[in-house]
Design a protein around this motif. Structure first.
Motif, PDB file in Angstrom:
ATOM      1  N   THR A  71     -28.012  38.496 -11.954  1.00  0.00           N
ATOM      2  CA  THR A  71     -28.991  39.314 -12.318  1.00  0.00           C
ATOM      3  C   THR A  71     -30.129  39.142 -13.337  1.00  0.00           C
ATOM      4  O   THR A  71     -31.313  39.473 -13.367  1.00  0.00           O
ATOM      5  CB  THR A  71     -28.110  40.640 -12.851  1.00  0.00           C
ATOM      6  N   PHE A  72     -29.526  38.408 -14.518  1.00  0.00           N
ATOM      7  CA  PHE A  72     -30.658  38.027 -15.423  1.00  0.00           C
ATOM      8  C   PHE A  72     -31.554  36.958 -15.022  1.00  0.00           C
ATOM      9  O   PHE A  72     -32.819  37.218 -15.118  1.00  0.00           O
ATOM     10  CB  PHE A  72     -29.931  37.152 -16.446  1.00  0.00           C
ATOM     11  N   ALA A  73     -31.448  36.188 -14.210  1.00  0.00           N
ATOM     12  CA  ALA A  73     -32.178  35.241 -13.518  1.00  0.00           C
ATOM     13  C   ALA A  73     -33.058  36.199 -12.424  1.00  0.00           C
ATOM     14  O   ALA A  73     -34.311  35.659 -12.575  1.00  0.00           O
ATOM     15  CB  ALA A  73     -31.789  34.028 -12.641  1.00  0.00           C
ATOM     16  N   ALA A  74     -32.877  36.927 -11.927  1.00  0.00           N
ATOM     17  CA  ALA A  74     -33.765  37.791 -10.855  1.00  0.00           C
ATOM     18  C   ALA A  74     -34.656  38.545 -11.771  1.00  0.00           C
ATOM     19  O   ALA A  74     -35.860  38.839 -11.120  1.00  0.00           O
ATOM     20  CB  ALA A  74     -32.689  38.968 -10.317  1.00  0.00           C
ATOM     21  N   GLY A  75     -34.633  38.849 -12.941  1.00  0.00           N
ATOM     22  CA  GLY A  75     -35.727  39.225 -13.711  1.00  0.00           C
ATOM     23  C   GLY A  75     -36.824  38.340 -14.351  1.00  0.00           C
ATOM     24  O   GLY A  75     -37.720  38.656 -14.897  1.00  0.00           O
ATOM     25  N   LYS A  76     -36.507  37.066 -13.940  1.00  0.00           N
ATOM     26  CA  LYS A  76     -37.318  35.830 -14.324  1.00  0.00           C
ATOM     27  C   LYS A  76     -37.741  34.957 -13.352  1.00  0.00           C
ATOM     28  O   LYS A  76     -37.717  33.824 -13.462  1.00  0.00           O
ATOM     29  CB  LYS A  76     -37.006  35.160 -15.482  1.00  0.00           C
ATOM     30  N   THR A  77     -38.095  35.628 -12.129  1.00  0.00           N
ATOM     31  CA  THR A  77     -38.131  34.721 -11.072  1.00  0.00           C
ATOM     32  C   THR A  77     -39.773  34.297 -11.202  1.00  0.00           C
ATOM     33  O   THR A  77     -40.638  34.849 -11.754  1.00  0.00           O
ATOM     34  CB  THR A  77     -38.208  35.307  -9.692  1.00  0.00           C
TER      35      THR A  77
END
Length: 386
Positions: free
Chosen positions: A363-369
């Motif tokens: 979820t965290f990574a999905a905000g920084k694609t």
């Protein structure tokens, strides 16, 4: 007659840090160029071999990276010729190193200058660099920084706050494959051993020699089966690195501490193998050091680990806090506190990866694609180009 679409302006990227060179800065600049389309036509003045890594129809000029002074002079000349002929709306320096070139070409060609700052290119301990390069960084119309910490460093060195914009590096968000992870373990003989993973070029700043000397023996004493898997190779292309082999320093510390059997050097690998390693590992470690004249600008490998559902235990230095969400995608530990670092590693190994941890990481990574990176990049250049 049908209305003709407006002609797209040119964005010219000028950088030494671009594939085929390896590293986080190189990956960021490759994505930066790709994400400029379709809003801009693309131009690149970069290292020899870079034309194989750019989108179709980009205008490319290549220069040998060594010796560095020759690279800078020749790249400036080639960028200036492109600028005068094609009048780019933006000339972008891929790091502070090429900021003087970007600023001069932009002014000669009637465009604007931007620079993407990574951290080390602000604090590098060179009087010549601080005297000559920093004034050009300050003059750029916009200074994009990879983390809040890099922004603070830039502001401390005279970059105007109203020109600073945070633009975090991105990551891909791959589909997870437990079969692939199991196959990776079996193929390399790791079995069910607890697997600590370190990813990145072998430099002093990454802190692996110190981790092996000050933390790994304690971790192994609690669980003798623990294996530290190191993916990466010597930083042969880096401008700022100490002499000698970092791999040999790490191995020497492991032998001295009696944990050399708990160490495995994997070297470089392709993206598919790296993705399998992230999924196969139990924990990513990032024991970065605070060094005078050096800084960890962001910590892309921690974000990549999160994208694969893998938590990170790291020292809270530089811009690492922008890449690790403490308590969610891993644990941040006070710099140099190896006792707490060991405790965090052991605690995470006992918990092991579970669906909650994996979901929080992704979820965290999905905000920084990379898609988010591109959206913000285009917004920033549009915002400052009106």
């Amino acid at each position: 007659m049908p209305e003709q679409p407006p002609l797209r302006p040119l964005a010219l990227l000028v950088t030494r840090n671009f594939p085929p060179l390896l590293g986080g800065m190189e990956k960021v600049n490759q994505h930066l160029l790709e994400e400029l389309q379709p809003s801009w036509k693309l131009g690149l003045c970069g290292p020899t071999g870079c034309s194989a890594y750019v989108p179709p129809h980009a205008e490319v000029r290549e220069t040998k990276t060594k010796p560095l002074p020759i690279f800078l002079v020749v790249t400036f000349w080639r960028a200036l010729r492109v600028g005068l002929r094609r009048s780019p709306s933006w000339v972008i320096a891929g790091s502070g190193l090429t900021a003087p070139i970007a600023w001069l070409v932009a002014r000669c060609a009637g465009g604007k200058a931007a620079v993407y700052l990574h951290g080390l290119d602000i604090v590098v301990p060179s009087r010549l660099y601080q005297w000559l390069w920093l004034p050009f960084i300050r003059r750029c119309d916009v200074a994009m920084v990879n983390s809040v910490n890099t922004g603070r460093l830039a502001e401390q060195r005279g970059v105007r706050q109203d020109r600073l914009r945070v633009l975090h590096p991105g990551t891909d968000l791959p589909a997870l494959d437990s079969i692939e992870a199991l196959d990776f373990r079996n193929r390399h003989g790791f079995g069910s051993r607890p697997l600590l993973l370190s990813v990145g070029r072998l430099t002093q700043r990454k802190g692996l020699a110190e981790f092996v000397a000050k933390a790994l023996p304690t971790i192994v004493s609690h669980d003798p089966a623990v294996l530290l898997l190191i993916i990466g190779d010597e930083a042969s292309d880096a401008l700022h690195t100490r002499a000698g082999s970092e791999r040999e320093r790490i191995l020497a510390e492991a032998r001295h501490a009696g944990v050399d059997q708990n160490l495995h050097f994997f070297g470089r690998c392709d993206e598919a193998t790296l993705g399998a390693a992230y999924q196969a590992a139990d924990l990513h470690i990032f024991p970065v050091l605070e060094l005078p004249g050096d800084v960890e600008g962001f910590g892309m490998v921690a974000l990549e680990a999160a994208a694969h559902g893998l938590p990170t235990v790291a020292f809270d230095v530089g811009g690492v806090a922008d890449a690790v969400q403490d308590g969610q995608t891993g644990t941040l530990v006070k710099s140099g506190d190896y006792g707490h670092l060991c405790s965090a590693v052991l605690r995470q190994l006992v918990q092991s990866k579970n669906e909650v941890v994996i979901a929080a990481c992704r979820t965290f990574a999905a905000g920084k694609t990379w898609q988010r990176f591109g959206e913000r990049l285009r917004f920033l250049l549009g915002e400052t180009g009106e």
